[in-house]
Design a protein around this motif. Structure first.
Motif, PDB file in Angstrom:
ATOM      1  N   GLN A  55      -0.107  47.712  37.504  1.00 14.15           N
ATOM      2  CA  GLN A  55      -0.455  47.369  38.991  1.00 14.15           C
ATOM      3  C   GLN A  55       0.744  48.048  39.755  1.00 14.15           C
ATOM      4  N   LYS A  56       0.715  48.241  41.024  1.00 13.34           N
ATOM      5  CA  LYS A  56       1.314  49.218  41.785  1.00 13.34           C
ATOM      6  C   LYS A  56       2.828  48.439  42.006  1.00 13.34           C
ATOM      7  N   ASP A  57       2.983  47.086  41.628  1.00 15.34           N
ATOM      8  CA  ASP A  57       4.079  46.580  41.923  1.00 15.34           C
ATOM      9  C   ASP A  57       4.411  45.977  40.414  1.00 15.34           C
ATOM     10  N   GLY A  58       3.849  46.431  39.354  1.00 19.04           N
ATOM     11  CA  GLY A  58       4.232  45.948  38.124  1.00 19.04           C
ATOM     12  C   GLY A  58       4.781  47.078  37.419  1.00 19.04           C
ATOM     13  N   PHE A  59       4.540  47.140  35.936  1.00 22.99           N
ATOM     14  CA  PHE A  59       5.146  48.145  34.898  1.00 22.99           C
ATOM     15  C   PHE A  59       4.041  48.954  34.337  1.00 22.99           C
ATOM     16  N   ASP A  60       4.212  50.133  33.904  1.00 19.93           N
ATOM     17  CA  ASP A  60       3.282  51.089  33.410  1.00 19.93           C
ATOM     18  C   ASP A  60       3.138  50.802  32.138  1.00 19.93           C
ATOM     19  N   CYS A  61       1.971  50.604  31.513  1.00 14.58           N
ATOM     20  CA  CYS A  61       1.492  50.286  30.091  1.00 14.58           C
ATOM     21  C   CYS A  61       2.030  51.302  29.198  1.00 14.58           C
ATOM     22  N   PRO A  62       2.904  50.647  28.178  1.00 16.12           N
ATOM     23  CA  PRO A  62       3.561  51.637  27.456  1.00 16.12           C
ATOM     24  C   PRO A  62       2.574  52.267  26.276  1.00 16.12           C
ATOM     25  N   GLY A  63       1.331  52.031  26.540  1.00 18.44           N
ATOM     26  CA  GLY A  63       0.459  53.135  25.661  1.00 18.44           C
ATOM     27  C   GLY A  63       0.057  54.291  26.237  1.00 18.44           C
ATOM     28  N   CYS A  64      -1.259  54.646  26.416  1.00 18.78           N
ATOM     29  CA  CYS A  64      -1.437  56.040  26.756  1.00 18.78           C
ATOM     30  C   CYS A  64      -1.038  56.330  28.158  1.00 18.78           C
ATOM     31  N   ALA A  65      -1.304  57.404  28.500  1.00 16.99           N
ATOM     32  CA  ALA A  65      -0.908  58.254  29.686  1.00 16.99           C
ATOM     33  C   ALA A  65      -2.308  58.322  30.690  1.00 16.99           C
ATOM     34  N   TRP A  66      -3.300  57.668  30.475  1.00 17.13           N
ATOM     35  CA  TRP A  66      -4.315  57.679  31.540  1.00 17.13           C
ATOM     36  C   TRP A  66      -3.951  57.449  32.622  1.00 17.13           C
ATOM     37  N   PRO A  67      -4.394  58.072  33.778  1.00 19.42           N
ATOM     38  CA  PRO A  67      -3.856  57.608  35.264  1.00 19.42           C
ATOM     39  C   PRO A  67      -4.528  56.204  35.736  1.00 19.42           C
ATOM     40  N   GLU A  68      -4.136  55.655  36.525  1.00 20.81           N
ATOM     41  CA  GLU A  68      -4.625  54.604  37.291  1.00 20.81           C
ATOM     42  C   GLU A  68      -5.376  54.994  38.541  1.00 20.81           C
ATOM     43  N   PRO A  69      -6.501  54.108  38.916  1.00 21.22           N
ATOM     44  CA  PRO A  69      -7.252  54.519  40.275  1.00 21.22           C
ATOM     45  C   PRO A  69      -6.494  54.072  41.243  1.00 21.22           C
ATOM     46  N   GLU A  70      -6.957  54.520  42.548  1.00 22.05           N
ATOM     47  CA  GLU A  70      -6.183  54.036  43.654  1.00 22.05           C
ATOM     48  C   GLU A  70      -6.360  52.478  44.009  1.00 22.05           C
ATOM     49  N   HIS A  71      -7.589  52.035  43.619  1.00 22.48           N
ATOM     50  CA  HIS A  71      -8.170  50.767  43.746  1.00 22.48           C
ATOM     51  C   HIS A  71      -8.048  50.237  42.488  1.00 22.48           C
ATOM     52  N   ARG A  72      -7.355  49.120  42.133  1.00 22.05           N
ATOM     53  CA  ARG A  72      -7.363  48.597  40.872  1.00 22.05           C
ATOM     54  C   ARG A  72      -7.775  47.378  40.645  1.00 22.05           C
ATOM     55  N   LYS A  74      -7.499  43.511  38.844  1.00 19.70           N
ATOM     56  CA  LYS A  74      -6.564  42.476  38.540  1.00 19.70           C
ATOM     57  C   LYS A  74      -6.219  42.770  37.442  1.00 19.70           C
ATOM     58  N   ALA A  75      -7.317  43.128  36.473  1.00 21.57           N
ATOM     59  CA  ALA A  75      -6.916  43.335  34.803  1.00 21.57           C
ATOM     60  C   ALA A  75      -6.970  44.767  34.665  1.00 21.57           C
ATOM     61  N   GLU A  76      -6.130  45.547  35.040  1.00 20.14           N
ATOM     62  CA  GLU A  76      -6.221  47.030  34.856  1.00 20.14           C
ATOM     63  C   GLU A  76      -5.444  47.366  33.540  1.00 20.14           C
ATOM     64  N   PHE A  77      -6.190  47.081  32.585  1.00 18.28           N
ATOM     65  CA  PHE A  77      -5.706  47.083  31.166  1.00 18.28           C
ATOM     66  C   PHE A  77      -6.869  47.462  30.115  1.00 18.28           C
ATOM     67  N   CYS A  78      -6.554  48.047  29.187  1.00 22.24           N
ATOM     68  CA  CYS A  78      -7.611  47.979  28.176  1.00 22.24           C
ATOM     69  C   CYS A  78      -7.302  47.175  26.889  1.00 22.24           C
ATOM     70  N   GLU A  79      -8.252  47.072  25.777  1.00 19.80           N
ATOM     71  CA  GLU A  79      -7.827  46.138  24.631  1.00 19.80           C
ATOM     72  C   GLU A  79      -6.576  47.017  24.161  1.00 19.80           C
ATOM     73  N   ASN A  80      -6.403  48.118  23.894  1.00 16.72           N
ATOM     74  CA  ASN A  80      -5.303  48.826  23.095  1.00 16.72           C
ATOM     75  C   ASN A  80      -4.063  48.687  23.991  1.00 16.72           C
ATOM     76  N   GLY A  81      -4.258  48.802  25.252  1.00 13.77           N
ATOM     77  CA  GLY A  81      -3.019  48.595  26.228  1.00 13.77           C
ATOM     78  C   GLY A  81      -2.601  47.244  26.086  1.00 13.77           C
ATOM     79  N   ALA A  82      -3.517  46.401  25.978  1.00 11.18           N
ATOM     80  CA  ALA A  82      -3.009  45.088  25.858  1.00 11.18           C
ATOM     81  C   ALA A  82      -2.371  44.658  24.466  1.00 11.18           C
ATOM     82  N   LYS A  83      -2.559  45.305  23.444  1.00  6.15           N
ATOM     83  CA  LYS A  83      -1.950  45.227  22.214  1.00  6.15           C
ATOM     84  C   LYS A  83      -0.568  45.955  22.297  1.00  6.15           C
ATOM     85  N   ALA A  84      -0.382  47.031  23.072  1.00  3.68           N
ATOM     86  CA  ALA A  84       0.874  47.564  23.125  1.00  3.68           C
ATOM     87  C   ALA A  84       1.855  46.666  23.946  1.00  3.68           C
TER      88      ALA A  84
END
Length: 759
Positions: A55-72, A74-84
């Motif tokens: 999220q724009k006021d949150g933290f960057d996923c410590p997983g992969c480097a795929w970019p975030e879209p402008e409009h996000r 509420k759950a802007e993460f994937c399964e493996n990002g959630a695992k990380a």
């Protein structure tokens, strides 16, 4: 409440095998995500943490480097990002009492999965020379130990400073500054093992060693080629971008030795359609033989040249160099040689050509399947040739897209983590800080291992990562590390590198991305750069796992003050107190970061300049985009042998093992499996379920063996096999590397399969 870590290593000698999946994500991904998050974090922490990811006021996923879209979402993460995130925000703890109960000799026998499941490190730990137990140590004493060993070196070049891709821009800039003030360019990083080939090829051909597209380019593309990549497991949020591109009319060609569920059908868990039917992503699957991609694109280029009106002649005349030499080489391509190299059918290549000719805007994406071969650099150059021919660099909806695998690996390189720094960067560093940085090139990963092996390097300091498990030729790497005088690892979690040590060893526990970073001037944030050159802030939200943790910038600053002395004129203490002062210096040293603090305050951050994309300007030696004309190469396979690629399971991120399943490939409860085409298996008399040793063959004649792998009949390309790393890194010779980039050739290992003694 979170569950307790496993007490004993799970038995993995009888993995279960079922049919592979034909679709990725959907309800199973939601269930798996919530189950793993609950196991590590409990219910309350799961909700607090996952809603802050990306999220724009949150933290960057410590997983992969795929970019975030402008409009996000509420759950802007994937399964493996959630695992990380769950692994980092876990409620489990590795305390001094744990180390008192587990000698290093015991830790060395444990699997990477077991080590990682124990939880977060809480205290600095020290392994004295001759001891078998880590013991707690104060931060002051830890820095004294590092200083003792560094000042005892006969040359700063006897020290190696490794960086993992999760290190923030601020920490990376400080880290390289410290190493260069000490007097060395020995700054290997994980890029050396992954996208170094991409950077080498792109720097030469277009003048910038990074991708040239933004997310909007994917959405505007007519054709997207995904080569040597499995986004369903390694970059799952990329599937949402492909889904959107498909909705806008794009077609997708997948070029890969294995069929992958994520590229067949994507069930987007955030849409009603995704939870039911999903979206078919791949329009054409080219099941290429491992390492045949250069031959494929060379033939495509010949066919484009032979098609009237297919070449963008205005672009070629105005913006490129070397076209005549390239044309001569391309016209020598032939069908028989290409089909032998690729294993493809002629009609599939012709269909690919028709799709190319029908498309005005083309993006080519790739990952490790292209970068880890002996001929990776010319392979990627040939893809650039393919794009240049039709003007597909420097216009919307088109370009090169190397997909990075770690969340700030690209940013670390931008900040100067590089053993071969550009003179302009060193000049800027000298102007800003008033010292003469070393100019002699340092060690990359492979050369660092050789230096440790040969006694030419004596101190190894790692800013994150799991160097021992990530590196090739496991036995050689481990023996090299054990020759060091001191090994130091800045880490959040336990891993195998902590059990393979020098004469002395330190584990320095650090804050994770998810955690609040409070310094003397107040709460801090750090910044990262994603795979498409977008720079944005990352703010942790959780309380630190232990009051004894230091942030990465704080560790570097305190170490620098201890080693370089109080007379050093770099304001290390101020940098530790206020990271904004670090960003002010970055703004004056690194092009594109002007007015850094003001620009990164904008929600979502900013895009770094990219001359080929922004201006169709190519800062190469010729001043233009360069066509190249390397000879076509591909691996040649002796009779009775297979070509092995190493890969990840779905329950894995780099060397971090979250679980023992690979859901999409139908593998459960084990990792020692080798995927073999059924026709190859029958020819080699290998029954499904039989057990084999994998033995690699290399020109040095050394036997490298990975024992006890279950054979799984699987639809790989003929002559090709696949197995998980890091278990198979033992098969990759240290000297088997890509030309130019020196990246380990982990995707084309010649192996023979011998019946296992355990079968």
């Amino acid at each position: 409440m979170a569950t307790k870590p496993p007490q004993g290593d799970p038995v993995q000698d009888a993995p279960k095998v079922a049919e592979r999946k034909r679709a990725a994500a959907g309800l199973p991904a939601i269930g798996h995500t919530l189950r793993m998050a609950h196991q590590q974090m409990g219910v309350k922490c799961t909700a607090l943490t996952l809603l802050s990811v990306n999220q724009k006021d949150g933290f960057d996923c410590p997983g992969c480097a795929w970019p975030e879209p402008e409009h996000r979402h509420k759950a802007e993460f994937c399964e493996n990002g959630a695992k990380a995130v769950a692994e980092e925000a876990t409620l489990r703890r590795v305390t001094p009492e744990f180390f008192a109960a587990h000698p290093v000799s015991d830790l060395a026998r444990r699997s990477g999965y077991w080590l990682g499941q124990q939880g977060r490190l809480t205290h600095p730990m020290y392994l004295p020379e001759g001891a078998d137990h880590y013991e707690p140590v104060s931060w002051e004493r830890a820095f004294d130990i590092v200083a003792e060993e560094l000042t005892a070196l006969s040359s700063p070049d006897e020290a190696v400073f490794y960086t993992s891709g999760r290190t923030s821009n601020e920490a990376a800039f400080l880290y390289q500054l410290f190493a260069r003030k000490l007097g060395t360019n020995n700054l290997p990083d994980c890029s050396n093992m992954c996208h170094e080939s991409s950077g080498s090829a792109l720097s030469e051909t277009i003048g910038v060693g990074k991708g040239s597209v933004l997310l909007d380019d994917l959405y505007q593309a007519d054709l997207i080629v995904v080569a040597g990549q499995n986004p369903g497991t390694n970059h799952p949020r990329m599937l949402s971008a492909l889904e959107k591109a498909k909705a806008n009319g794009a077609r997708v060609v997948s070029v890969n030795p294995l069929p992958e569920a994520g590229l067949e059908r994507f069930r987007n868990p955030q849409t009603p359609k995704g939870l039911t039917a999903g979206t078919t992503l791949t329009d054409l699957f080219l099941q290429i033989r491992i390492g045949g991609d250069q031959a494929l694109f060379r033939l495509l280029n010949k066919l484009i040249l032979d098609t009237p009106g297919a070449v963008d002649e205005e672009f070629v005349r105005g913006h490129t160099h070397g076209f005549e030499q390239f044309t001569e080489a391309a016209r020598a391509a032939d069908w028989d040689g290409t089909l032998a190299a690729t294993g493809l059918a002629r009609e599939d290549v012709e269909r690919f050509l028709r799709m190319v000719l029908d498309s005005e805007r083309i993006v080519v994406c790739w990952a490790m399947g292209l970068t880890q071969h002996k001929h990776s650099v010319p392979m990627i150059r040939e893809i650039v040739n393919f794009l240049l021919l039709r003007g597909n660099i420097g216009r919307p909806g088109a370009g090169v897209c190397p997909v990075r695998g770690h969340s700030n690996v690209q940013g670390d390189r931008t900040m100067g983590i590089f053993e071969r720094p550009a003179p302009a960067f060193l000049d800027a560093l000298e102007r800003e800080f008033g010292f003469a940085p070393p100019r002699e090139h340092g060690y990359d990963v492979v050369r660092a291992i050789r230096a440790l092996r040969d006694g030419e390097a004596k101190v190894f300091f790692a800013m994150g990562g799991n160097f021992v498990s990530a590196s090739p030729d496991t036995e050689v790497t481990e023996a090299a590390m054990r020759r060091a005088r001191l090994t130091v690892h800045v880490s959040t979690k336990l891993n195998r590198s902590h059990a393979v040590t020098g004469a002395r060893a330190l584990i320095l526990p650090t804050l994770g991305r998810t955690e609040r970073d409070l310094q003397a001037s107040g709460e801090q944030f750090v910044t990262v750069e994603d795979s498409m050159g977008m720079v944005h802030a990352s703010r942790g939200r959780l309380e630190p796992a232990s009051p004894h943790l230091l942030s990465e910038p704080a560790i570097v600053c305190r170490l620098a003050r201890r080693v370089l002395g109080t007379e050093d004129d770099v304001p290390w203490e101020q940098f530790e107190k206020d990271y904004a002062t670090v960003r002010d210096r970055i703004a004056r040293v690194v092009p594109g970061f002007e007015d850094f603090n003001a620009r990164v305050a904008h929600p979502g951050g900013f895009a770094l300049p990219h001359a080929p994309r922004d201006e169709r300007r190519f800062p190469t030696a010729t001043g233009k985009a360069n066509f190249t004309a390397a000879p076509v190469e591909y691996p040649h396979l002796p009779e009775g042998r297979l070509l092995l690629q190493t890969l990840r399971s779905h329950d894995q991120y780099n060397t971090t093992i979250y679980g023992l399943d690979d859901r999409y490939r139908g593998i459960r409860n084990g990792r020692r499996v080798v995927l073999v085409n059924p026709d190859d298996a029958r020819a080699l008399q290998l029954a499904d379920g039989s057990y084999v040793d994998l033995v690699s063959e290399w020109k040095d004649g050394v036997e490298r063996r990975a024992p006890g792998f279950r054979v799984v009949h699987y639809p790989t390309a003929r002559g090709c096999a696949a197995a998980y790393y890091p278990e198979t890194n033992v098969l990759v010779p240290l000297d088997a590397t890509a030309d130019v980039s020196n990246t380990p050739a982990s995707k084309s290992v010649v192996v023979r399969l011998e019946q296992s003694a355990t079968d």
